[in-house]
Design an enzyme around this catalytic site. Structure first.
Site, PDB file in Angstrom:
ATOM      1  N   GLY A   1       0.843  -1.202   0.000  1.00 43.97           N
ATOM      2  CA  GLY A   1       0.000   0.000   0.000  1.00 43.97           C
ATOM      3  C   GLY A   1       0.868   1.237   0.000  1.00 43.97           C
ATOM      4  O   GLY A   1       2.100   1.143   0.031  1.00 43.97           O
TER       5      GLY A   1
ATOM      6  N   ARG B   1       4.066   5.613   2.109  1.00 43.02           N
ATOM      7  CA  ARG B   1       4.563   6.990   2.308  1.00 43.02           C
ATOM      8  C   ARG B   1       4.031   7.901   1.217  1.00 43.02           C
ATOM      9  O   ARG B   1       4.705   8.856   0.823  1.00 43.02           O
ATOM     10  CB  ARG B   1       6.076   7.015   2.337  1.00 43.02           C
ATOM     11  CG  ARG B   1       6.709   6.301   1.154  1.00 43.02           C
ATOM     12  CD  ARG B   1       8.177   6.529   1.140  1.00 43.02           C
ATOM     13  NE  ARG B   1       8.817   5.639   0.189  1.00 43.02           N
ATOM     14  CZ  ARG B   1      10.086   5.711  -0.128  1.00 43.02           C
ATOM     15  NH1 ARG B   1      10.829   6.638   0.421  1.00 43.02           N
ATOM     16  NH2 ARG B   1      10.611   4.882  -0.989  1.00 43.02           N
TER      17      ARG B   1
ATOM     18  N   LYS C   1       4.724  12.175  -2.026  1.00 41.46           N
ATOM     19  CA  LYS C   1       5.486  10.986  -1.629  1.00 41.46           C
ATOM     20  C   LYS C   1       6.512  11.402  -0.593  1.00 41.46           C
ATOM     21  O   LYS C   1       7.354  12.260  -0.863  1.00 41.46           O
ATOM     22  CB  LYS C   1       6.175  10.378  -2.858  1.00 41.46           C
ATOM     23  CG  LYS C   1       6.981   9.114  -2.569  1.00 41.46           C
ATOM     24  CD  LYS C   1       7.410   8.442  -3.859  1.00 41.46           C
ATOM     25  CE  LYS C   1       8.315   7.257  -3.626  1.00 41.46           C
ATOM     26  NZ  LYS C   1       8.716   6.629  -4.893  1.00 41.46           N
TER      27      LYS C   1
ATOM     28  N   ARG D   1       3.924  13.976  -7.081  1.00 35.18           N
ATOM     29  CA  ARG D   1       3.760  13.302  -8.359  1.00 35.18           C
ATOM     30  C   ARG D   1       2.389  13.635  -8.938  1.00 35.18           C
ATOM     31  O   ARG D   1       1.421  13.803  -8.194  1.00 35.18           O
ATOM     32  CB  ARG D   1       3.875  11.787  -8.175  1.00 35.18           C
ATOM     33  CG  ARG D   1       5.112  11.377  -7.410  1.00 35.18           C
ATOM     34  CD  ARG D   1       5.428   9.930  -7.600  1.00 35.18           C
ATOM     35  NE  ARG D   1       4.543   9.025  -6.884  1.00 35.18           N
ATOM     36  CZ  ARG D   1       4.824   7.726  -6.733  1.00 35.18           C
ATOM     37  NH1 ARG D   1       5.920   7.217  -7.266  1.00 35.18           N
ATOM     38  NH2 ARG D   1       3.994   6.933  -6.068  1.00 35.18           N
TER      39      ARG D   1
ATOM     40  N   ARG E   1      -2.166   0.250  -9.647  1.00 36.47           N
ATOM     41  CA  ARG E   1      -1.077  -0.661  -9.997  1.00 36.47           C
ATOM     42  C   ARG E   1      -1.613  -2.048 -10.335  1.00 36.47           C
ATOM     43  O   ARG E   1      -2.744  -2.371  -9.971  1.00 36.47           O
ATOM     44  CB  ARG E   1      -0.138  -0.770  -8.780  1.00 36.47           C
ATOM     45  CG  ARG E   1       0.466   0.567  -8.431  1.00 36.47           C
ATOM     46  CD  ARG E   1       0.579   0.761  -6.908  1.00 36.47           C
ATOM     47  NE  ARG E   1       0.888   2.163  -6.607  1.00 36.47           N
ATOM     48  CZ  ARG E   1       2.118   2.650  -6.560  1.00 36.47           C
ATOM     49  NH1 ARG E   1       3.149   1.862  -6.739  1.00 36.47           N
ATOM     50  NH2 ARG E   1       2.318   3.930  -6.318  1.00 36.47           N
TER      51      ARG E   1
ATOM     52  N   ASP F   1       3.742  -4.306  -7.833  1.00 36.89           N
ATOM     53  CA  ASP F   1       3.193  -3.106  -7.181  1.00 36.89           C
ATOM     54  C   ASP F   1       3.795  -1.833  -7.771  1.00 36.89           C
ATOM     55  O   ASP F   1       3.337  -0.737  -7.448  1.00 36.89           O
ATOM     56  CB  ASP F   1       3.422  -3.155  -5.659  1.00 36.89           C
ATOM     57  CG  ASP F   1       4.878  -3.382  -5.291  1.00 36.89           C
ATOM     58  OD1 ASP F   1       5.473  -4.365  -5.768  1.00 36.89           O
ATOM     59  OD2 ASP F   1       5.428  -2.567  -4.529  1.00 36.89           O
ATOM     60  N   ASN F   2       4.798  -1.975  -8.624  1.00 35.20           N
ATOM     61  CA  ASN F   2       5.378  -0.797  -9.274  1.00 35.20           C
ATOM     62  C   ASN F   2       4.997  -0.725 -10.757  1.00 35.20           C
ATOM     63  O   ASN F   2       5.604   0.024 -11.510  1.00 35.20           O
ATOM     64  CB  ASN F   2       6.901  -0.821  -9.142  1.00 35.20           C
ATOM     65  CG  ASN F   2       7.344  -0.592  -7.700  1.00 35.20           C
ATOM     66  OD1 ASN F   2       6.609  -0.019  -6.905  1.00 35.20           O
ATOM     67  ND2 ASN F   2       8.540  -1.046  -7.371  1.00 35.20           N
TER      68      ASN F   2
HETATM   69  P1  AMP Z   1       9.158   0.467  -3.223  1.00 29.17           P
HETATM   70  O1  AMP Z   1      10.208  -0.589  -3.208  1.00 29.17           O
HETATM   71  O2  AMP Z   1       9.698   1.869  -3.094  1.00 29.17           O
HETATM   72  O3  AMP Z   1       8.220   0.335  -4.362  1.00 29.17           O
HETATM   73  O4  AMP Z   1       8.306   0.267  -1.901  1.00 29.17           O
HETATM   74  C1  AMP Z   1       7.618  -0.906  -1.603  1.00 29.17           C
HETATM   75  C2  AMP Z   1       6.600  -0.626  -0.534  1.00 29.17           C
HETATM   76  O5  AMP Z   1       7.233  -0.152   0.654  1.00 29.17           O
HETATM   77  C3  AMP Z   1       5.575   0.411  -0.921  1.00 29.17           C
HETATM   78  O6  AMP Z   1       4.339  -0.014  -0.427  1.00 29.17           O
HETATM   79  C4  AMP Z   1       6.055   1.655  -0.218  1.00 29.17           C
HETATM   80  O7  AMP Z   1       5.002   2.542   0.074  1.00 29.17           O
HETATM   81  C5  AMP Z   1       6.690   1.099   1.037  1.00 29.17           C
HETATM   82  N1  AMP Z   1       7.776   1.960   1.550  1.00 29.17           N
HETATM   83  C6  AMP Z   1       9.014   2.118   1.017  1.00 29.17           C
HETATM   84  N2  AMP Z   1       9.739   2.980   1.757  1.00 29.17           N
HETATM   85  C7  AMP Z   1       8.950   3.383   2.771  1.00 29.17           C
HETATM   86  C8  AMP Z   1       9.114   4.282   3.875  1.00 29.17           C
HETATM   87  N3  AMP Z   1      10.255   4.936   4.106  1.00 29.17           N
HETATM   88  N4  AMP Z   1       8.071   4.433   4.720  1.00 29.17           N
HETATM   89  C9  AMP Z   1       6.923   3.769   4.539  1.00 29.17           C
HETATM   90  N5  AMP Z   1       6.697   2.928   3.522  1.00 29.17           N
HETATM   91  C10 AMP Z   1       7.694   2.728   2.650  1.00 29.17           C
HETATM   92 MG    MG Z   2       6.622   1.129  -5.066  1.00 26.69          MG
END
Ligand code: AMP
Ligand code: MG
Length: 499
Positions: free
Chosen positions: A95, A98, A117, A180, A187, A256-257
């Site tokens: 989800g 951030r 973000k 953004r 997604r 998820d990306n």
């Molecule tokens: P990402 O690898 O950046 O796509 O992140 C994968 C998941 O981790 C997503 O759901 C992000 O929202 C969450 N996430 C990554 N970094 C943080 C952070 N510093 N605080 C909270 N959630 C995070």
């Molecule tokens: Mg992500």
């Protein structure tokens, strides 16, 4: 009559269509304030897209709004839930950990959602801090706009707002928020979320939302959900071809990306190919090399199969869901990649053997490792016929990228023979090739240089880079330094998932 000292600012009118979905899809919550925010950089082009008042850009009010300290009039902030496969493994619920969706609006330029973000924790933060650091926010901001400049579908970035608040990563860094802007942030994993829980009603609601908001033409199909799946598959195939053609590597192609709208989404440890290696891993955290340059088209297809499986309850006939991918993805990728490579190589029209020639070209690149961007840009300068001149003189721009000049000469002879089969006046061909082969891409060392200065509160390099990357296909002699090979100090640069 004198003008009032501060003009009333006209904000766009929001419709917040995502927030109109039932509350199971998200959690409403306000961003967490960030003390003493300042504007690091902003994109006037994106401000224009969403109709933000020009007078707001770069003001302290702008910094306060897009740090999440002051509400954007009409916004209804929320964090969305989704799930996903990460590095090939089912990760369960994720989800917006951030990200805060402030709201959405529709204007003559399209449907736009605005998302912060790094504006604090949400119920999906999973123990993380909800923040983003200045380094990764600048990277996301610049690359979003660089991809838009290249003409590649992407989420956009309005601004980076910084603050001195410390954030702990491998070392202590400072917080930033990147805003953004995109038609939507749904997604593949948003669908996998409901399918994995057998919540077919929510699955259908989400698909209906995407169709009604973005793809109304799917309604006319016998099965609108099958039509949507094919649409996503087609666009994803085209997107992969576009990434490959400019040497872009996403680095974290987890489901998820992956955008349901076929946009480049979630910039983390991305990279642009420099010394060519199809097996290059741009993400230091990707130990298995799942997301190498050469794997990207296959991974996208794997991700689409995950999406197709999630769509099963909507399509009902099991075979049909994966068939929707098989009948679209390969064709979309193949046709787009062929077209893009033909443009890059300056081939006026296609011939049956072109696939072999493209393969031969990649073979040359793999064996001799010239800089990918400089190779194709240099090629735009060469004449179709040597006309009595020596290759050493005429072909210097390309030959200089090779240690083994003879290998370059041999390939050039094949290229010239191929050009001769579909003649095209040099001037026209070279102009068309320049429009297909960017001179400027966001090389890691360029981003790194801008980030190092920004950490010292000098944001001029971020802004200068943004100006250059707006027009990556133009010569722009004032930015010649950005077209250079990476300097020695950049050879050890590594980019990881840490952001
Ligand atoms: P990402 O690898 O950046 O796509 O992140 C994968 C998941 O981790 C997503 O759901 C992000 O929202 C969450 N996430 C990554 N970094 C943080 C952070 N510093 N605080 C909270 N959630 C995070
Ligand atoms: Mg992500």
């Amino acid at each position: 009559m004198n003008a009032p000292e501060s003009l009333p600012l006209e904000f766009p009118v929001f419709d917040n269509s995502f927030a109109a979905l039932p509350e199971t899809f998200y959690t409403r919550l306000a961003p967490q304030p960030l003390p003493a925010p300042y504007v690091v950089a902003s994109s006037a082009e994106v401000a224009g897209l969403i109709g933000l008042p020009a007078g707001l850009l770069e003001t302290q009010e702008f910094a306060e709004i897009f740090a999440g300290n002051q509400p954007l009039p009409g916004a209804d902030p929320l964090a969305a839930v989704y799930s996903g496969h990460q590095f090939g493994v089912w990760a369960g619920q994720l989800g917006d950990g951030r990200a805060h969706l402030l709201g959405g609006l529709r204007n003559p330029q399209g449907h736009w959602e605005i998302q912060l973000k790094g504006a604090g924790r949400t119920p999906y933060s999973r123990g993380a801090d909800g923040r983003a650091v200045l380094r990764s926010s600048i990277r996301e901001f610049l690359c979003s706009e660089a991809m838009a400049g290249l003409g590649i579908p992407t989420t956009r970035a309005l601004c980076v707002i910084g603050a001195d608040q410390p954030v702990r990563r491998e070392e202590i860094e400072t917080a930033a928020v990147v805003t953004r802007v995109a038609p939507g942030f749904v997604r593949f994993g948003s669908f996998e979320h409901w399918a994995s829980r057998d919540r077919h009603s929510e699955l259908q609601q989400l698909a209906d939302y995407v169709i009604d908001t973005f793809r109304p033409e799917c309604r006319a199909a016998a099965n609108p959900y099958d039509a949507l799946l094919r649409d996503v598959s087609w666009r994803t195939g085209e997107l992969m071809a576009q990434w490959m053609a400019v040497g872009f590597m996403h680095g974290v192609m987890n489901t998820d990306n992956m955008s349901i709208l076929g946009l480049t989404l979630d910039y983390g440890p991305f990279g642009f190919m420099e010394a060519f290696d199809a097996g290059h891993i741009c993400n230091h955290s990707d130990h298995q090399g799942r997301y190498t340059y050469r794997n990207q088209p296959h991974v996208a297809q794997w991700n689409l199969y995950c999406l197709a499986d999630a769509f099963l309850p909507l399509i009902k006939r099991p075979k049909q869901a994966r068939e929707a991918i098989d009948e679209t993805y390969g064709d979309a990728f193949g046709a787009s990649f062929e077209r893009l490579m033909r443009s890059k190589l300056g081939l006026h029209s296609g011939l049956a053997d072109d696939e072999d020639f493209v393969g031969e070209t990649f073979g040359l690149l793999q064996q001799h490792r010239p800089d990918f961007t400089l190779f194709f840009r240099a090629l735009t300068k060469l004449p179709a016929v040597l006309d009595g001149e020596t290759p050493a003189k005429t072909d210097a721009p390309l030959r200089d990228l090779f240690v083994d000049r003879a290998a370059c000469d041999a390939w050039l002879a094949t290229w010239r023979a191929r050009l001769a089969q579909t003649p095209w006046p040099d001037g026209e061909r070279q102009a068309a090739m320049r429009a297909a082969n960017p001179k400027y891409v966001l090389r890691n060392w360029l981003a790194e240089k801008a980030i190092r200065q920004a950490k010292d509160k000098d944001f001029s390099e971020v802004r200068r880079l943004l100006a250059c990357l707006r027009k990556p296909y133009d010569e722009q002699p004032e930015f010649e330094d950005y077209a250079a090979l990476p300097p020695d100090w950049a050879s050890g640069l590594e980019v990881s998932c840490s952001s």
